[in-house]
Design an enzyme around this catalytic site. Structure first.
Site, PDB file in Angstrom:
ATOM      1  N   HIS A  82     -14.322 -48.309  -7.781  1.00  0.00           N
ATOM      2  CA  HIS A  82     -15.079 -47.252  -7.910  1.00  0.00           C
ATOM      3  C   HIS A  82     -14.125 -46.056  -7.441  1.00  0.00           C
ATOM      4  O   HIS A  82     -13.355 -45.906  -6.513  1.00  0.00           O
ATOM      5  CB  HIS A  82     -16.230 -46.968  -7.252  1.00  0.00           C
ATOM      6  CG  HIS A  82     -16.890 -45.724  -7.396  1.00  0.00           C
ATOM      7  ND1 HIS A  82     -17.575 -45.255  -8.407  1.00  0.00           N
ATOM      8  CD2 HIS A  82     -16.798 -44.715  -6.523  1.00  0.00           C
ATOM      9  CE1 HIS A  82     -18.358 -44.094  -8.345  1.00  0.00           C
ATOM     10  NE2 HIS A  82     -17.821 -43.674  -7.106  1.00  0.00           N
ATOM     11  N   ASP A 161     -31.651 -41.782  -6.085  1.00  0.00           N
ATOM     12  CA  ASP A 161     -30.370 -41.140  -6.062  1.00  0.00           C
ATOM     13  C   ASP A 161     -30.326 -39.616  -7.243  1.00  0.00           C
ATOM     14  O   ASP A 161     -29.745 -38.929  -6.904  1.00  0.00           O
ATOM     15  CB  ASP A 161     -28.950 -41.817  -6.049  1.00  0.00           C
ATOM     16  CG  ASP A 161     -27.874 -41.196  -6.095  1.00  0.00           C
ATOM     17  OD1 ASP A 161     -27.360 -40.572  -5.199  1.00  0.00           O
ATOM     18  OD2 ASP A 161     -27.091 -41.116  -7.449  1.00  0.00           O
ATOM     19  N   ARG A 168     -29.439 -31.899  -4.122  1.00  0.00           N
ATOM     20  CA  ARG A 168     -28.366 -31.487  -3.248  1.00  0.00           C
ATOM     21  C   ARG A 168     -27.459 -30.577  -4.178  1.00  0.00           C
ATOM     22  O   ARG A 168     -26.969 -29.791  -3.331  1.00  0.00           O
ATOM     23  CB  ARG A 168     -27.333 -32.752  -3.061  1.00  0.00           C
ATOM     24  CG  ARG A 168     -28.072 -33.883  -1.897  1.00  0.00           C
ATOM     25  CD  ARG A 168     -27.541 -35.068  -2.052  1.00  0.00           C
ATOM     26  NE  ARG A 168     -26.148 -35.164  -1.684  1.00  0.00           N
ATOM     27  CZ  ARG A 168     -25.287 -36.130  -2.177  1.00  0.00           C
ATOM     28  NH1 ARG A 168     -25.660 -37.168  -2.942  1.00  0.00           N
ATOM     29  NH2 ARG A 168     -24.001 -36.084  -2.040  1.00  0.00           N
ATOM     30  N   SER A 183     -24.974 -42.467  -1.617  1.00  0.00           N
ATOM     31  CA  SER A 183     -25.240 -42.335  -3.127  1.00  0.00           C
ATOM     32  C   SER A 183     -24.329 -43.057  -3.893  1.00  0.00           C
ATOM     33  O   SER A 183     -24.636 -43.772  -4.663  1.00  0.00           O
ATOM     34  CB  SER A 183     -24.911 -40.650  -3.329  1.00  0.00           C
ATOM     35  OG  SER A 183     -24.860 -40.608  -4.439  1.00  0.00           O
ATOM     36  N   LYS A 187     -25.587 -47.078  -5.891  1.00  0.00           N
ATOM     37  CA  LYS A 187     -25.339 -47.351  -7.310  1.00  0.00           C
ATOM     38  C   LYS A 187     -24.349 -48.699  -7.465  1.00  0.00           C
ATOM     39  O   LYS A 187     -24.680 -49.362  -8.318  1.00  0.00           O
ATOM     40  CB  LYS A 187     -24.767 -46.001  -7.916  1.00  0.00           C
ATOM     41  CG  LYS A 187     -25.576 -44.923  -8.256  1.00  0.00           C
ATOM     42  CD  LYS A 187     -25.045 -43.773  -8.699  1.00  0.00           C
ATOM     43  CE  LYS A 187     -24.219 -42.996  -7.760  1.00  0.00           C
ATOM     44  NZ  LYS A 187     -24.579 -41.506  -7.836  1.00  0.00           N
TER      45      LYS A 187
HETATM   46  N1  URA Z   1     -20.599 -39.362  -6.267  1.00  0.00           N
HETATM   47  C1  URA Z   1     -21.820 -39.536  -6.285  1.00  0.00           C
HETATM   48  O1  URA Z   1     -22.143 -40.600  -7.082  1.00  0.00           O
HETATM   49  N2  URA Z   1     -22.681 -39.264  -5.350  1.00  0.00           N
HETATM   50  C2  URA Z   1     -22.395 -38.128  -4.364  1.00  0.00           C
HETATM   51  O2  URA Z   1     -22.964 -37.769  -3.694  1.00  0.00           O
HETATM   52  C3  URA Z   1     -20.999 -37.707  -4.777  1.00  0.00           C
HETATM   53  C4  URA Z   1     -20.077 -38.067  -5.698  1.00  0.00           C
END
Ligand code: URA
Ligand code: CA
Length: 436
Positions: A82, A161, A168, A183, A187
């Site tokens: 990632h 999220d 946010r 976050s 995922k």
């Molecule tokens: N990428 C994400 O998936 N979440 C965040 O909070 C910031 C970047």
């Protein structure tokens, strides 16, 4: 326990219990807790932080809010990577073929681009015929048969999220490390896997502008990963200029193909090899030097490029793209931007280049925008390169001629030229392993 008590506690820097966090997330997703209450809590978290226990509880609650994806019937050790996001970051399209040619299954769920950053799915869709809407069963089948698949998310992963991220974004609380770490990791952890390599970007084009905060984010994510039983390593890499030379969907696919053929830009090539070596090393006890030798061989002997072709064809794409770039979308208009003075390239701020590429048609402002697959920027020069007045610094591509004229002016301001030689820092800054 009421949400007011939870906000009050966090406001005073008191740690929340796992139960408090779980109930708060559940109640927010179901609508019992309102956006204005969650906003106050997010701001309190922004100022007072969270300890490891709280971060793990938040991550678990977000995973539990939605589906998880079981990829366990993929044969072999399942690896994933990632990137925290950048400009011109084409690494997935190079790393996937490298890893699967090496023998590691690479079945990945990727995203789309927004704002100044691009998305792997968009890039792939510039290849005629290629589709990314695979079911989980199809991802597993493709990965087992061909070694590689890249698809969009069909499952309802971490809805908490999604809701929190939107809030946010609207309340200036995106850049809190506990919130970013949970976050991203929720995922990743909602999708089955064995090893995860995180590429944490540092610099102008990234969430984390300085090394210190990037290191804290990396350590936080590695701790979460290990706590949830996923082998996790993070590397910190510079994102103060775009990665490679191409920024834009079709342009980046071409750049990925060039790199798999051994003819790509040096920074992109070395980053992809660095990522591949570290991921492979997570799956075995082999010596890194030997792994690196083998990875480089896969580029030299054409196996990585052949693997890319098999992957493209398996997802309905035209595999001739690997030898015939004319298959990719071609821009009707282009414009060369020339150096107005001689010297050395001092900076090419990634964020500004990403925004410019977006405005040429390569990216989106909202998720509903359509993309011009041929649009973007090709940088003929990178930081540190010597230039003479009149040299072509970059070529802009767009279907909108007026965007090109404006782009030329903007790029003139974006690219800074120094009269003195410029030192180029290494791309990989640091690495974080379990236990640090
Ligand atoms: N990428 C994400 O998936 N979440 C965040 O909070 C910031 C970047
Ligand atoms: Ca690139």
């Amino acid at each position: 326990m009421s949400v007011l008590e939870v906000i009050e506690k966090k406001k005073h820097g008191v740690h929340l219990t796992t139960d408090e966090i779980k109930k708060t997330i559940d109640d927010y997703v179901s609508g019992v807790i309102k956006d204005y209450q969650m906003s106050a809590l997010l701001m309190a978290i922004y100022f007072n932080g969270m300890n490891d226990e709280e971060i793990n509880a938040l991550t678990a609650s977000m995973i539990d809010s939605g589906d998880t994806v079981d990829l366990s019937s993929i044969k072999g050790t399942i690896v994933d990577k990632h990137s925290t996001g950048g400009v011109g970051d084409t690494t997935t399209l190079i790393l996937g073929p490298l890893l699967s040619a090496y023998g590691l299954p690479f079945g990945k769920m990727s995203g789309r681009g927004l704002g100044h950053t691009g998305g792997t799915l968009d890039k792939l869709e510039s290849i005629p015929g290629l589709h990314v809407d695979l079911s989980v069963e199809e991802i597993i089948e493709a990965t087992n048969n061909v070694g590689m698949a890249v698809a969009g998310q069909t499952a309802n992963i971490t809805p908490a999220d999604k809701k929190l991220y939107a809030l946010r974004d609207a309340t200036a609380t995106v850049d809190a490390i506990p919130l970013i770490a949970s976050s991203i990791m929720s995922k990743k952890l909602a999708i089955h896997g064995d090893c995860l390599l995180l590429d944490v970007k540092v610099g102008d084009g990234a969430f984390m502008r300085d090394k210190e905060s990037a290191l804290t984010l990396a350590k936080t994510m590695v701790s979460i990963g290990e706590n949830f039983g996923r082998k996790t390593v993070a590397i910190l890499t510079r994102m103060d200029q775009p990665l490679g030379k191409a920024v834009g969907n079709g342009l980046e696919v071409q750049e990925a193909i060039d790199t798999l053929r051994g003819e790509g830009p040096e920074d992109l090539t070395e980053l992809c090899i660095g990522l591949a070596v570290r991921l492979i090393a997570m799956t075995c006890d082999d010596d890194k030097k030997r792994i690196e030798h083998d990875v480089r061989s896969l580029i030299k002997n054409g196996k990585a490029l052949e693997q890319f072709r098999r992957f493209v064809e398996n997802q309905g794409g035209d595999g001739r793209v690997v030898e015939d770039p004319s298959i990719l979308p071609k821009s009707t208009h282009s414009l060369d931007v020339k150096a107005v003075s001689s010297g050395y390239i001092q900076s090419i701020p990634a964020h500004d280049v990403g925004i410019l590429a977006r405005d040429l048609g390569a990216g989106r402002i909202t998720m509903d925008d359509t993309l011009d697959m041929a649009a973007g920027i090709y940088l003929h020069k990178k930081v540190g390169d010597k230039v003479e007045k009149g040299d072509v610094l970059a070529t802009l591509y767009s279907a909108k001629p007026e965007a090109l004229q404006e782009g030329e002016k903007r790029l003139d301001d974006i690219i800074k030229i120094s009269s003195e030689a410029v030192h180029v820092e290494p791309l990989i800054i640091d690495e974080v392993y379990r236990g640090f």
